[in-house]
Structures are given as C-alpha cells and as structure tokens.
Design a protein around this motif. Structure first.
Motif: not given
Length: 97
Positions: A31-36
């Motif tokens: 999820f954090e990767y996609l937010k990046g």
C-alpha cells in the motif's frame, strides 16, 4: 508515457482470512509503495476486489521494461505473496476528466 495495468492475485483462496502477520506487513508495504507511485504522479488508480480475488494497478510508465520493473518492485510481488501479470492498457473514460 504509456499506460499499463498489472493484476495481482493471492497465491491462496483464503488469503484475506488467513493472512499471517508477515503477509499483513508486506501488504502494508504494498500500500505504501502504491502511495509512492501516486505521489510521483505515475499511479492512475489502484484497488482490490472486495472478495479478495485480485487487485489492479493502472499506471503510467516510459516502456514495457520500466512497467515490468514497477510491477516487480511491488512488495506484494517481490516477496512472493501475490502472483502478477502485466498488460498494456488505455484509460478511455474516467470520471472527472
């Protein structure tokens, strides 16, 4: 920039119900990767099916090779929690545009 979609699928049917602590941590990293990607203005949209069947990520990339790198660097994929498949894609209609 070209548009692509990658699908991720859990490697077992009951993944949502049986996710281990480590898998939950990896999904948080996902999820954090996609937010990046969103912050970099590469991500167009992303989300899961509510029944857990698969998730999608629609994004922009310079080339097929770069798109493969984006997909393969997703922690859910790189850690083997999800299988993945990449496709060229074109957003034809989108709300608000």
């Amino acid at each position: 920039m070209e548009e692509f979609v990658y699908l991720i699928r859990p490697k077992r049917k009951d993944f949502i119900e049986s996710m281990t602590h480590m898998e939950a941590k990896i999904m948080e990293e996902h999820f954090e990767y996609l937010k990046g990607l969103l912050a970099e203005e590469k991500l167009i949209l992303a989300g899961p099916c509510l029944d857990g069947a698969f998730g999608i990520c629609v994004f922009k990339s310079e080339s097929w090779e770069d798109a493969e790198t984006v997909m393969n660097n997703d922690p859910a994929v790189s850690n083997g929690v999800m299988s993945s498949e990449l496709h060229e894609y074109r957003v034809s209609l989108i709300q608000g545009k």
